[in-house]
Write an enzyme that holds these catalytic residues in place. Sequence first.
Site, PDB file in Angstrom:
ATOM      1  N   GLY A  77      36.847   9.975 -27.406  1.00  0.00           N
ATOM      2  CA  GLY A  77      37.723   9.032 -27.838  1.00  0.00           C
ATOM      3  C   GLY A  77      37.989   8.235 -26.577  1.00  0.00           C
TER       4      GLY A  77
ATOM      5  N   HIS B 156      35.493  12.307 -31.191  1.00  0.00           N
ATOM      6  CA  HIS B 156      36.162  13.474 -31.063  1.00  0.00           C
ATOM      7  C   HIS B 156      36.709  13.570 -29.441  1.00  0.00           C
ATOM      8  CE1 HIS B 156      38.335  17.403 -31.781  1.00  0.00           C
ATOM      9  NE2 HIS B 156      37.433  18.005 -30.684  1.00  0.00           N
ATOM     10  N   SER B 157      38.213  13.985 -29.456  1.00  0.00           N
ATOM     11  CA  SER B 157      38.669  14.124 -28.078  1.00  0.00           C
ATOM     12  C   SER B 157      38.324  13.517 -26.975  1.00  0.00           C
ATOM     13  CB  SER B 157      38.115  15.796 -27.978  1.00  0.00           C
ATOM     14  OG  SER B 157      38.825  16.271 -26.796  1.00  0.00           O
ATOM     15  N   TYR B 158      37.679  14.061 -25.711  1.00  0.00           N
ATOM     16  CA  TYR B 158      37.163  13.179 -24.747  1.00  0.00           C
ATOM     17  C   TYR B 158      36.453  11.958 -25.078  1.00  0.00           C
ATOM     18  CZ  TYR B 158      35.428  11.753 -20.086  1.00  0.00           C
ATOM     19  OH  TYR B 158      34.919  11.052 -19.192  1.00  0.00           O
TER      20      TYR B 158
END
Length: 285
Positions: free
Chosen positions: A179, A175-177
């Site tokens: 990635g 998720h988010s960072y």
Amino acid sequence: MKLDPETKKAGTEPFNFMISEDENYNQEHYEMVGEAITDHVYQLLEEQLHMHKLPVPSDYRFEHRSFVFVTKDVFVNTEKLLVLVHGSGVVRAGQWARSIIINDSLQAGSMVPFIKKAQELGYAVLVTNTNDNDRFLNGKRIVIKGSSSPKEHFDFVWKNYVRDCKCKHVAILAHSYGGLLIVEMVEKYFSEFKERVFAIAFTDSVHSITGQKVSKKVSDFLQKVSINWVASDLPLDTAVKTPHNEITRLSAGHEKHEMTTWSSFHSLFRFFEDRYQHSREKQEL
């Protein structure tokens, strides 16, 4: 939001941040709630899901260490492993979004339902803890060697734990960072990822194939095995405009960044199972 006093039920009232005119006190109260959530989620992973901790780093000579959570079959499951990677900030192992846990539910903001589903499908599970980078003692910050940054944490986990797993098929949910972190790790350990990782699901990832100067072989691999479910007001799984050379983007069915993982829950596992079957069929050829 206020509830009618006549219809209030215990435990249903929304979290109230403004409990004092002192803003600092309100913030301290919020952070205390956050710390309690972290402890509670850890407890759920250990007692309800029967996971256990593995130290980061593994050398017991280090006084200050972080840890990851793994299912008991992580080193004996020969088939499937799911690695869960949260975003940046205050979240710790087992959480996608602290704000969602506080303001919505543990179900929507934690990894608990994801771990349960993965176990039902026969996956061993490894939960990273990439934001656990330091300790504060007597006002002094002490950096955790082997986990001083999200990148160093995941690097250690990959080299010391994922490599030792016997699972032939590895899936990753980031998720988010998280990635961005995974894209960097694919670049660093490309041959290993290509050999073992059959699917990578991103939820509103902040990575950039162009900005991170990803090599063509890595870009091609990511586009082949990955999907990024992004925040959008479009229905779940609707195609979202994807820049050239980027990972395919689909709508997460929710406009809120922090909700994208939970809102994509069923699609994520369908994707994993479809990719797994494809991987098995390819292996049998």
